[in-house]
Design a protein around this motif. Structure first.
Motif, PDB file in Angstrom:
ATOM      1  N   THR A  42      -4.720  97.843  -2.803  1.00 58.27           N
ATOM      2  CA  THR A  42      -4.807  96.418  -3.146  1.00 58.27           C
ATOM      3  C   THR A  42      -3.175  96.029  -3.253  1.00 58.27           C
ATOM      4  O   THR A  42      -2.697  95.039  -2.899  1.00 58.27           O
ATOM      5  CB  THR A  42      -5.332  96.597  -4.792  1.00 58.27           C
ATOM      6  OG1 THR A  42      -6.715  96.886  -4.708  1.00 58.27           O
ATOM      7  CG2 THR A  42      -5.144  95.197  -5.275  1.00 58.27           C
ATOM      8  N   THR A  43      -2.337  96.996  -3.941  1.00 60.54           N
ATOM      9  CA  THR A  43      -0.716  96.720  -4.209  1.00 60.54           C
ATOM     10  C   THR A  43      -0.311  96.632  -2.270  1.00 60.54           C
ATOM     11  O   THR A  43       0.338  95.557  -2.313  1.00 60.54           O
ATOM     12  CB  THR A  43       0.029  97.837  -4.400  1.00 60.54           C
ATOM     13  OG1 THR A  43      -0.552  98.128  -5.849  1.00 60.54           O
ATOM     14  CG2 THR A  43       1.378  97.605  -4.523  1.00 60.54           C
ATOM     15  N   LEU A  44      -0.568  97.076  -1.374  1.00 63.48           N
ATOM     16  CA  LEU A  44      -0.209  97.057   0.053  1.00 63.48           C
ATOM     17  C   LEU A  44      -0.811  95.541   0.616  1.00 63.48           C
ATOM     18  O   LEU A  44      -0.161  94.769   1.031  1.00 63.48           O
ATOM     19  CB  LEU A  44      -0.696  98.145   0.913  1.00 63.48           C
ATOM     20  CG  LEU A  44      -0.008  99.594   0.764  1.00 63.48           C
ATOM     21  CD1 LEU A  44      -0.557 100.528   1.650  1.00 63.48           C
ATOM     22  CD2 LEU A  44       1.427  99.207   0.899  1.00 63.48           C
ATOM     23  N   PHE A  45      -2.001  95.194   0.111  1.00 66.50           N
ATOM     24  CA  PHE A  45      -2.529  93.907   0.749  1.00 66.50           C
ATOM     25  C   PHE A  45      -1.708  92.869  -0.304  1.00 66.50           C
ATOM     26  O   PHE A  45      -1.421  91.892   0.560  1.00 66.50           O
ATOM     27  CB  PHE A  45      -4.117  93.782   0.150  1.00 66.50           C
ATOM     28  CG  PHE A  45      -4.769  92.731   0.690  1.00 66.50           C
ATOM     29  CD1 PHE A  45      -4.834  92.453   1.894  1.00 66.50           C
ATOM     30  CD2 PHE A  45      -5.020  91.673  -0.229  1.00 66.50           C
ATOM     31  CE1 PHE A  45      -5.479  91.215   2.329  1.00 66.50           C
ATOM     32  CE2 PHE A  45      -5.967  90.530  -0.327  1.00 66.50           C
ATOM     33  CZ  PHE A  45      -6.017  90.346   1.109  1.00 66.50           C
ATOM     34  N   LEU A  80       1.266  93.063  -1.231  1.00 68.42           N
ATOM     35  CA  LEU A  80       2.731  92.725  -0.683  1.00 68.42           C
ATOM     36  C   LEU A  80       2.678  92.338   0.551  1.00 68.42           C
ATOM     37  O   LEU A  80       3.628  91.445   1.091  1.00 68.42           O
ATOM     38  CB  LEU A  80       3.115  94.243  -0.463  1.00 68.42           C
ATOM     39  CG  LEU A  80       4.552  94.494  -0.137  1.00 68.42           C
ATOM     40  CD1 LEU A  80       5.557  93.922  -0.994  1.00 68.42           C
ATOM     41  CD2 LEU A  80       4.699  95.946   0.095  1.00 68.42           C
ATOM     42  N   CYS A  81       1.773  92.585   1.483  1.00 65.97           N
ATOM     43  CA  CYS A  81       1.536  91.959   2.933  1.00 65.97           C
ATOM     44  C   CYS A  81       1.374  90.496   2.879  1.00 65.97           C
ATOM     45  O   CYS A  81       1.990  89.539   3.488  1.00 65.97           O
ATOM     46  CB  CYS A  81       0.516  92.516   3.487  1.00 65.97           C
ATOM     47  SG  CYS A  81       0.866  94.074   4.099  1.00 65.97           S
ATOM     48  N   ARG A  82       0.632  89.991   1.895  1.00 66.78           N
ATOM     49  CA  ARG A  82       0.502  88.514   1.456  1.00 66.78           C
ATOM     50  C   ARG A  82       1.384  87.903   1.094  1.00 66.78           C
ATOM     51  O   ARG A  82       1.879  86.855   1.535  1.00 66.78           O
ATOM     52  CB  ARG A  82      -0.649  88.237   0.496  1.00 66.78           C
ATOM     53  CG  ARG A  82      -2.133  88.360   0.932  1.00 66.78           C
ATOM     54  CD  ARG A  82      -3.035  88.195   0.108  1.00 66.78           C
ATOM     55  NE  ARG A  82      -2.999  86.995  -0.840  1.00 66.78           N
ATOM     56  CZ  ARG A  82      -3.966  85.888  -1.142  1.00 66.78           C
ATOM     57  NH1 ARG A  82      -4.745  85.932  -0.167  1.00 66.78           N
ATOM     58  NH2 ARG A  82      -3.550  84.706  -1.495  1.00 66.78           N
ATOM     59  N   LYS A  83       2.496  88.533   0.123  1.00 68.02           N
ATOM     60  CA  LYS A  83       3.756  87.982  -0.240  1.00 68.02           C
ATOM     61  C   LYS A  83       4.661  87.724   0.907  1.00 68.02           C
ATOM     62  O   LYS A  83       5.358  86.890   1.180  1.00 68.02           O
ATOM     63  CB  LYS A  83       4.277  88.687  -1.352  1.00 68.02           C
ATOM     64  CG  LYS A  83       5.563  87.938  -2.159  1.00 68.02           C
ATOM     65  CD  LYS A  83       5.696  88.842  -3.329  1.00 68.02           C
ATOM     66  CE  LYS A  83       4.746  88.211  -4.336  1.00 68.02           C
ATOM     67  NZ  LYS A  83       5.452  88.262  -5.729  1.00 68.02           N
ATOM     68  N   LEU A  84       4.741  88.804   1.956  1.00 69.90           N
ATOM     69  CA  LEU A  84       5.601  88.891   2.896  1.00 69.90           C
ATOM     70  C   LEU A  84       5.193  88.018   3.886  1.00 69.90           C
ATOM     71  O   LEU A  84       6.097  87.155   4.521  1.00 69.90           O
ATOM     72  CB  LEU A  84       5.748  90.275   3.445  1.00 69.90           C
ATOM     73  CG  LEU A  84       6.262  91.347   2.734  1.00 69.90           C
ATOM     74  CD1 LEU A  84       6.164  92.827   3.569  1.00 69.90           C
ATOM     75  CD2 LEU A  84       7.701  91.004   2.495  1.00 69.90           C
ATOM     76  N   LEU A  85       4.100  87.802   4.139  1.00 71.92           N
ATOM     77  CA  LEU A  85       3.544  86.592   5.066  1.00 71.92           C
ATOM     78  C   LEU A  85       3.672  85.099   4.568  1.00 71.92           C
ATOM     79  O   LEU A  85       3.411  84.085   5.271  1.00 71.92           O
ATOM     80  CB  LEU A  85       2.288  86.889   5.427  1.00 71.92           C
ATOM     81  CG  LEU A  85       2.011  88.170   6.458  1.00 71.92           C
ATOM     82  CD1 LEU A  85       0.611  88.355   6.644  1.00 71.92           C
ATOM     83  CD2 LEU A  85       2.697  87.826   7.692  1.00 71.92           C
TER      84      LEU A  85
END
Length: 96
Positions: free
Chosen positions: A71-74, A76-81
């Motif tokens: 969940t944290t990685l998901f 983080l990816c949303r924030k980076l995108l």
């Protein structure tokens, strides 16, 4: 003609089923007889039960940690995108 063949096949299937049930009953009795001969001390069974319960607790904790990491990685990816929660995206924003 077709009735007699279906009756024959039903009789044949009944015989096969009863033979399989008898064989399964035999193996159940065989396993029960073998298990009666095995003597396992009660403290050993308690220890084995405790080990199994600790193992299951560990698996449960690992699954919770894995879900948290995914969940944290998901997020983080949303924030980076740039797809964070505060980003309005293509929503219509009226001028004030």
């Amino acid at each position: 003609m077709s009735r007699s063949t279906s009756r024959k096949s039903r009789v044949r299937m009944g015989r096969i089923r009863s033979a399989m049930l008898a064989q399964m009953q035999y193996w159940k009795m065989y396993a029960a007889m073998k298990l009666r001969r095995v003597r396992v001390p009660a403290p050993l069974m308690v220890l084995l039960g405790a080990l199994v319960s600790f193992f299951m607790l560990g698996v449960l904790m690992l699954s919770v940690v894995a879900i948290d990491i995914i969940t944290t990685l998901f997020l983080l990816c949303r924030k980076l995108l740039g797809l964070g929660r505060t980003d309005p995206g293509n929503a219509f924003m009226p001028r004030s």
